[in-house]
Design a protein around this motif. Structure first.
Motif, PDB file in Angstrom:
ATOM      1  N   ILE A  23      39.268  38.283  45.514  1.00 28.38           N
ATOM      2  CA  ILE A  23      39.137  39.676  45.309  1.00 28.38           C
ATOM      3  C   ILE A  23      37.903  40.262  45.236  1.00 28.38           C
ATOM      4  CG2 ILE A  23      39.547  41.338  43.604  1.00 28.38           C
ATOM      5  CD1 ILE A  23      41.887  39.554  42.598  1.00 28.38           C
ATOM      6  N   LYS A  24      36.996  39.398  44.844  1.00 23.72           N
ATOM      7  CA  LYS A  24      35.395  40.043  44.509  1.00 23.72           C
ATOM      8  C   LYS A  24      35.095  40.043  46.330  1.00 23.72           C
ATOM      9  CE  LYS A  24      32.415  39.344  41.506  1.00 23.72           C
ATOM     10  NZ  LYS A  24      31.811  39.071  40.135  1.00 23.72           N
ATOM     11  N   THR A  25      35.295  39.218  47.115  1.00 17.34           N
ATOM     12  CA  THR A  25      34.923  39.163  48.629  1.00 17.34           C
ATOM     13  C   THR A  25      35.660  40.537  49.208  1.00 17.34           C
ATOM     14  OG1 THR A  25      34.535  36.706  48.845  1.00 17.34           O
ATOM     15  CG2 THR A  25      34.951  38.017  50.543  1.00 17.34           C
ATOM     16  N   GLN A  26      36.846  40.629  48.733  1.00 13.58           N
ATOM     17  CA  GLN A  26      37.370  41.760  49.413  1.00 13.58           C
ATOM     18  C   GLN A  26      37.018  42.987  49.017  1.00 13.58           C
ATOM     19  OE1 GLN A  26      41.578  41.347  48.284  1.00 13.58           O
ATOM     20  NE2 GLN A  26      41.899  39.471  49.474  1.00 13.58           N
ATOM     21  N   ASN A  27      36.348  43.184  47.696  1.00 17.38           N
ATOM     22  CA  ASN A  27      35.834  44.436  47.247  1.00 17.38           C
ATOM     23  C   ASN A  27      34.550  44.596  47.836  1.00 17.38           C
ATOM     24  OD1 ASN A  27      38.230  44.812  45.402  1.00 17.38           O
ATOM     25  ND2 ASN A  27      36.993  43.808  43.563  1.00 17.38           N
ATOM     26  N   ARG A  28      33.697  43.551  48.144  1.00 14.53           N
ATOM     27  CA  ARG A  28      32.551  43.793  48.612  1.00 14.53           C
ATOM     28  C   ARG A  28      32.748  44.327  50.324  1.00 14.53           C
ATOM     29  NH1 ARG A  28      29.252  38.551  49.377  1.00 14.53           N
ATOM     30  NH2 ARG A  28      29.469  38.352  47.090  1.00 14.53           N
ATOM     31  N   ALA A  29      33.658  44.026  50.828  1.00 17.27           N
ATOM     32  CA  ALA A  29      34.075  44.377  52.159  1.00 17.27           C
ATOM     33  C   ALA A  29      34.519  45.887  52.246  1.00 17.27           C
ATOM     34  CB  ALA A  29      35.067  43.653  52.962  1.00 17.27           C
ATOM     35  N   ALA A  30      35.077  46.252  50.999  1.00 15.38           N
ATOM     36  CA  ALA A  30      35.873  47.728  50.994  1.00 15.38           C
ATOM     37  C   ALA A  30      34.487  48.655  50.617  1.00 15.38           C
ATOM     38  CB  ALA A  30      36.808  47.593  49.760  1.00 15.38           C
ATOM     39  N   GLU A  31      33.438  48.013  50.128  1.00 18.02           N
ATOM     40  CA  GLU A  31      32.381  49.065  49.915  1.00 18.02           C
ATOM     41  C   GLU A  31      31.788  49.671  51.234  1.00 18.02           C
ATOM     42  OE1 GLU A  31      29.334  46.736  47.841  1.00 18.02           O
ATOM     43  OE2 GLU A  31      30.425  46.504  46.225  1.00 18.02           O
ATOM     44  N   THR A  32      31.961  49.216  52.219  1.00 16.96           N
ATOM     45  CA  THR A  32      31.409  49.615  53.653  1.00 16.96           C
ATOM     46  C   THR A  32      32.600  50.659  53.948  1.00 16.96           C
ATOM     47  OG1 THR A  32      32.725  48.032  55.155  1.00 16.96           O
ATOM     48  CG2 THR A  32      30.518  47.472  54.022  1.00 16.96           C
ATOM     49  N   THR A  33      33.680  50.700  53.478  1.00 17.63           N
ATOM     50  CA  THR A  33      34.512  52.016  53.970  1.00 17.63           C
ATOM     51  C   THR A  33      34.915  53.067  53.009  1.00 17.63           C
ATOM     52  OG1 THR A  33      36.433  50.516  53.093  1.00 17.63           O
ATOM     53  CG2 THR A  33      35.944  49.845  55.431  1.00 17.63           C
ATOM     54  N   GLY A  34      34.493  52.703  51.691  1.00 15.47           N
ATOM     55  CA  GLY A  34      34.544  53.752  50.510  1.00 15.47           C
ATOM     56  C   GLY A  34      35.663  53.366  50.041  1.00 15.47           C
ATOM     57  N   ALA A  35      36.562  52.375  50.313  1.00 17.78           N
ATOM     58  CA  ALA A  35      37.815  51.983  49.415  1.00 17.78           C
ATOM     59  C   ALA A  35      37.389  51.788  48.115  1.00 17.78           C
ATOM     60  CB  ALA A  35      38.330  51.086  50.163  1.00 17.78           C
ATOM     61  N   LEU A  36      38.253  52.270  47.112  1.00 13.99           N
ATOM     62  CA  LEU A  36      38.397  51.838  45.837  1.00 13.99           C
ATOM     63  C   LEU A  36      38.366  50.323  45.631  1.00 13.99           C
ATOM     64  CD1 LEU A  36      40.497  54.538  44.189  1.00 13.99           C
ATOM     65  CD2 LEU A  36      37.980  54.582  44.522  1.00 13.99           C
ATOM     66  N   PRO A  37      37.662  49.387  44.621  1.00 14.92           N
ATOM     67  CA  PRO A  37      37.594  48.189  44.368  1.00 14.92           C
ATOM     68  C   PRO A  37      38.993  47.819  43.673  1.00 14.92           C
ATOM     69  CG  PRO A  37      36.163  49.234  42.895  1.00 14.92           C
ATOM     70  CD  PRO A  37      36.340  50.461  43.903  1.00 14.92           C
ATOM     71  N   GLN A  38      39.278  46.585  43.879  1.00 13.70           N
ATOM     72  CA  GLN A  38      40.446  46.208  43.210  1.00 13.70           C
ATOM     73  C   GLN A  38      39.936  45.463  42.143  1.00 13.70           C
ATOM     74  OE1 GLN A  38      43.002  43.502  45.133  1.00 13.70           O
ATOM     75  NE2 GLN A  38      44.141  42.646  43.332  1.00 13.70           N
ATOM     76  N   PRO A  39      40.487  45.682  40.830  1.00 16.39           N
ATOM     77  CA  PRO A  39      39.974  45.170  39.429  1.00 16.39           C
ATOM     78  C   PRO A  39      40.347  43.667  39.605  1.00 16.39           C
ATOM     79  CG  PRO A  39      41.459  47.038  38.935  1.00 16.39           C
ATOM     80  CD  PRO A  39      41.582  46.710  40.488  1.00 16.39           C
ATOM     81  N   THR A  40      39.185  42.744  39.184  1.00 18.44           N
ATOM     82  CA  THR A  40      39.397  41.642  39.114  1.00 18.44           C
ATOM     83  C   THR A  40      39.966  41.153  37.766  1.00 18.44           C
ATOM     84  OG1 THR A  40      37.021  41.440  38.278  1.00 18.44           O
ATOM     85  CG2 THR A  40      37.658  40.846  40.676  1.00 18.44           C
ATOM     86  N   PRO A  41      40.701  40.059  37.647  1.00 20.18           N
ATOM     87  CA  PRO A  41      41.642  39.367  36.433  1.00 20.18           C
ATOM     88  C   PRO A  41      40.519  38.864  35.531  1.00 20.18           C
ATOM     89  CG  PRO A  41      42.101  38.034  38.024  1.00 20.18           C
ATOM     90  CD  PRO A  41      41.230  39.290  38.813  1.00 20.18           C
ATOM     91  N   ASN A  42      41.051  38.513  34.239  1.00 22.44           N
ATOM     92  CA  ASN A  42      40.262  37.608  33.477  1.00 22.44           C
ATOM     93  C   ASN A  42      41.246  36.867  32.620  1.00 22.44           C
ATOM     94  OD1 ASN A  42      37.469  39.019  33.461  1.00 22.44           O
ATOM     95  ND2 ASN A  42      38.926  40.686  32.885  1.00 22.44           N
ATOM     96  N   TYR A  43      41.022  35.416  32.324  1.00 20.68           N
ATOM     97  CA  TYR A  43      42.040  34.596  31.737  1.00 20.68           C
ATOM     98  C   TYR A  43      41.475  33.819  30.557  1.00 20.68           C
ATOM     99  CZ  TYR A  43      44.187  35.416  36.401  1.00 20.68           C
ATOM    100  OH  TYR A  43      44.924  35.853  37.439  1.00 20.68           O
ATOM    101  N   LEU A  44      42.183  33.368  29.777  1.00 21.20           N
ATOM    102  CA  LEU A  44      41.704  32.401  28.605  1.00 21.20           C
ATOM    103  C   LEU A  44      42.853  31.308  28.590  1.00 21.20           C
ATOM    104  CD1 LEU A  44      39.637  31.161  26.441  1.00 21.20           C
ATOM    105  CD2 LEU A  44      40.923  32.982  25.024  1.00 21.20           C
ATOM    106  N   LEU A  45      42.650  30.104  28.999  1.00 21.53           N
ATOM    107  CA  LEU A  45      43.365  29.100  28.698  1.00 21.53           C
ATOM    108  C   LEU A  45      43.115  28.355  27.598  1.00 21.53           C
ATOM    109  CD1 LEU A  45      43.303  27.572  32.662  1.00 21.53           C
ATOM    110  CD2 LEU A  45      44.586  29.446  31.621  1.00 21.53           C
ATOM    111  N   LEU A  46      44.197  28.242  26.718  1.00 18.14           N
ATOM    112  CA  LEU A  46      43.775  27.358  25.457  1.00 18.14           C
ATOM    113  C   LEU A  46      44.861  26.137  25.412  1.00 18.14           C
ATOM    114  CD1 LEU A  46      43.761  30.465  22.876  1.00 18.14           C
ATOM    115  CD2 LEU A  46      41.932  29.214  23.840  1.00 18.14           C
TER     116      LEU A  46
END
Length: 255
Positions: free
Chosen positions: A50-73
């Motif tokens: 997702i972070k790679t896609q967001n970096r590419a989207a910056e060149t087109t002005g597209a909104l970034p996609q939020p990245t998820p967060n997890y906690l495994l217990l």
């Protein structure tokens, strides 16, 4: 001697406009080490994509996609893991002895030396995009430590840090006669996405630590919450007490 940090000093930075501070908590129970490691790697890889896609989207002005967060217990069967900077000789068992002790051994890609995981130990694997919180690995380690310190305070234990040593300790005060580690930390971070995490000794069989040089530190003891309190303590109980502290320090919402 390192005193507990004030909450204000540990709070996450103000989030970026599209930062996601929701953390998905997965309670896995008692699970083998390797499948859990593979799950961590899968979640990290998806976040990095997702972070790679967001970096590419910056060149087109597209909104970034939020990245998820997890906690495994989870808890693990008897397992020894050796970090990238660890020394193999810090494992004091050969292959035959590992089998006799029903234990496995794995070289892994976190920092730190050798450690033990086993039933009765609360293991937490946060897979967080620190760009959602604060892109600072030292801050992140202090947050994990602080969440454990505050959880142990709820049991009446004065836990803290020892300068130069990662993790959470009892008898950490300067001049204390018996410093003993109760929680180990070891993490990896790739483009601010975290892997691995912490291992809090709730009520494990501490004899298994006698088969290693814990975290490569030969002159300090290891302890557990049950040993310090002199009574049984459930991992599930400690887990639920820790979560609010971690959420507060990260400024996150747990789901």
């Amino acid at each position: 001697m390192v005193p507990a940090a004030p909450l204000a000093a540990l709070r996450a930075d103000d989030a970026q406009p599209f930062a996601n501070r929701t953390v998905e908590v997965r309670r896995l129970g008692l699970v083998d080490y390797v499948p859990t490691w593979e799950l961590q790697e899968e979640l990290m890889a998806a976040t990095l994509a997702i972070k790679t896609q967001n970096r590419a989207a910056e060149t087109t002005g597209a909104l970034p996609q939020p990245t998820p967060n997890y906690l495994l217990l989870c808890e693990h069967p008897h397992t020894y893991t050796l970090g990238k900077s660890g020394k193999p000789e810090h494992l004091l068992l050969n292959d035959e002895a590992l089998t006799e002790h029903h234990a496995s051994f794995h070289r892994i890609n976190r920092g730190g030396d050798i450690t033990y995981h086993g039933p009765g130990q609360l293991v937490g694997y946060p897979i967080l995009d620190l760009d959602n919180f604060r892109p600072d690995i030292h801050w992140y380690l202090r947050v994990l430590e602080e969440a454990v310190i505050r959880t142990l305070a709820g049991y009446g234990l004065n836990a803290g840090r020892i300068a130069g040593l990662t993790g959470v300790w009892l008898g950490w005060e300067e001049g204390a006669a018996n410093p003993r580690k109760i929680c180990a930390l070891g993490v990896k971070c790739s483009r601010w996405v975290t892997l691995h995490g912490f291992a809090l000794n709730v009520a494990p069989d501490l004899s298994y630590f006698g088969h290693i040089v814990p975290c490569g530190i030969p002159d300090k003891a290891v302890t557990s919450l049950a040993q310090e309190l002199g009574r049984a303590v459930a991992v599930a109980e400690v887990q639920e007490r820790l979560l609010p502290h971690l959420a507060e320090l990260l400024g996150s919402r747990l789901i």
